[in-house]
Design an enzyme around this catalytic site. Sequence first.
Site, PDB file in Angstrom:
ATOM      1  N   THR A  14      62.012 -41.188 -24.838  1.00 27.36           N
ATOM      2  CA  THR A  14      62.417 -41.874 -25.515  1.00 27.36           C
ATOM      3  C   THR A  14      64.029 -42.868 -24.462  1.00 27.36           C
ATOM      4  O   THR A  14      63.771 -43.946 -24.545  1.00 27.36           O
ATOM      5  CB  THR A  14      63.463 -42.060 -26.669  1.00 27.36           C
ATOM      6  OG1 THR A  14      61.940 -41.640 -27.594  1.00 27.36           O
ATOM      7  CG2 THR A  14      63.637 -43.975 -27.350  1.00 27.36           C
ATOM      8  N   SER A  62      57.782 -35.651 -25.385  1.00 25.87           N
ATOM      9  CA  SER A  62      58.719 -34.659 -25.317  1.00 25.87           C
ATOM     10  C   SER A  62      57.571 -33.684 -26.923  1.00 25.87           C
ATOM     11  O   SER A  62      58.005 -32.050 -27.023  1.00 25.87           O
ATOM     12  CB  SER A  62      60.274 -33.677 -26.015  1.00 25.87           C
ATOM     13  OG  SER A  62      60.682 -34.251 -26.941  1.00 25.87           O
ATOM     14  N   THR A  95      63.714 -36.039 -28.147  1.00 25.70           N
ATOM     15  CA  THR A  95      65.129 -36.263 -28.859  1.00 25.70           C
ATOM     16  C   THR A  95      63.720 -34.624 -29.371  1.00 25.70           C
ATOM     17  O   THR A  95      64.460 -34.132 -30.119  1.00 25.70           O
ATOM     18  CB  THR A  95      65.122 -36.415 -29.683  1.00 25.70           C
ATOM     19  OG1 THR A  95      63.862 -37.655 -30.196  1.00 25.70           O
ATOM     20  CG2 THR A  95      66.330 -37.639 -29.020  1.00 25.70           C
ATOM     21  N   ASP A  96      62.469 -35.172 -29.314  1.00 20.72           N
ATOM     22  CA  ASP A  96      61.625 -34.628 -30.900  1.00 20.72           C
ATOM     23  C   ASP A  96      62.128 -32.953 -30.679  1.00 20.72           C
ATOM     24  O   ASP A  96      61.840 -32.237 -31.408  1.00 20.72           O
ATOM     25  CB  ASP A  96      60.465 -34.632 -30.546  1.00 20.72           C
ATOM     26  CG  ASP A  96      60.239 -36.432 -30.970  1.00 20.72           C
ATOM     27  OD1 ASP A  96      61.056 -36.371 -32.072  1.00 20.72           O
ATOM     28  OD2 ASP A  96      59.414 -37.314 -30.729  1.00 20.72           O
TER      29      ASP A  96
HETATM   30  C1  SIN Z   1      60.381 -37.512 -27.233  1.00 16.06           C
HETATM   31  O1  SIN Z   1      60.597 -36.699 -27.477  1.00 16.06           O
HETATM   32  O2  SIN Z   1      59.749 -37.791 -25.855  1.00 16.06           O
HETATM   33  C2  SIN Z   1      59.712 -38.878 -27.689  1.00 16.06           C
HETATM   34  C3  SIN Z   1      60.696 -39.440 -29.013  1.00 16.06           C
HETATM   35  C4  SIN Z   1      62.969 -38.704 -28.673  1.00 16.06           C
HETATM   36  O3  SIN Z   1      62.870 -39.083 -27.660  1.00 16.06           O
HETATM   37  O4  SIN Z   1      63.372 -39.789 -29.171  1.00 16.06           O
END
Ligand code: SIN
Length: 322
Positions: A14, A62, A95-96
Amino acid sequence: MIHQKIVVLGTGGTIAGEAASADDAIGYNAAIRGVQTLLASVPGMAQFPFELHAEQVAQIDSKDLETQIWQHLLLRCAYWLAQPDVRGLVITHGTDTLEETAYLLHAVLSPSKPVVLTCAMRPATAVDADGPQNLKDALTVAAHSAAQGVMVVCAGTIHSAQAVQKVHPTRLDAFSSGDAGVVGRVHDGQIFLDGNWPVCQWIYAQAAIEKIANIKQWPRVEIVMSHAAAQGATVDALVSAEVAQRFGAPAVQGLVVAATGNGTLHHALEAALLRSQASGVRVVIASRCLLGSAAVKPGVSFQSSQGLSPVKARVALMLSLI
Ligand code: SIN
């Protein structure tokens, strides 16, 4: 004296996401902007004491992370960490699955230099994007003279790779270090330590990296959860060679169980896990509780995750099976 630099490796997420409008923080596409562009958006970097070098290692959401990307990332991290003029690394990541990548880098590299993963909960196009500040804070941590080990920096908090977990789907401060506590905080370019920098064992890394970087297929390890009315058939199907073959999948070599409470298991699941273990499948018990760590009772036939969450225990088990 060698002029030192910090290397920033982009992998997507993100933090690199774009939406059609600045007030859209949900309907966006992750992994669009390049890492060089992300760096250009960090405010007030004119006084930053290190040269910055950006490299795009991957460009993914991710949730779709694959082991080939981990292998590539491991090799690039190992390469840059070995350069005498590199002070540390920053990795931009979604973050995922951030905690899985952080744990993998910690377990394999255990670097004596800082490797700081950072992220964002809002896309780069958002009017109040959190990515630029998170990236700036991560650079501040990587630049600190005493920093070492793999860490995650998000929303002004420094977490160790060992302890960090994503605990909230939307909050800007989406990560927690649980009972272990945070490493520290970053505020206005200053670091305030609450704990210790992560411990490092760089000496073990090189042979492990070579081995991991060269494997064609990672051992298949699945996660199952113990819950009310759990069915042993779930485990039996997972470890069945016939089922794996039918779907063209590799055979399961390991199972991590997200067990109830203090590592307890539904009796039907436990019976199936014992059958699997007897047939050669490695079984590791983690707790599905967010905080604390399961103390596996004496006499229990399964290995404990030693406090690792189920997703990190899976990474650890895969590594031990390579
Ligand atoms: C991801 O994990 O690539 C998408 C979600 C995020 O980064 O919060």
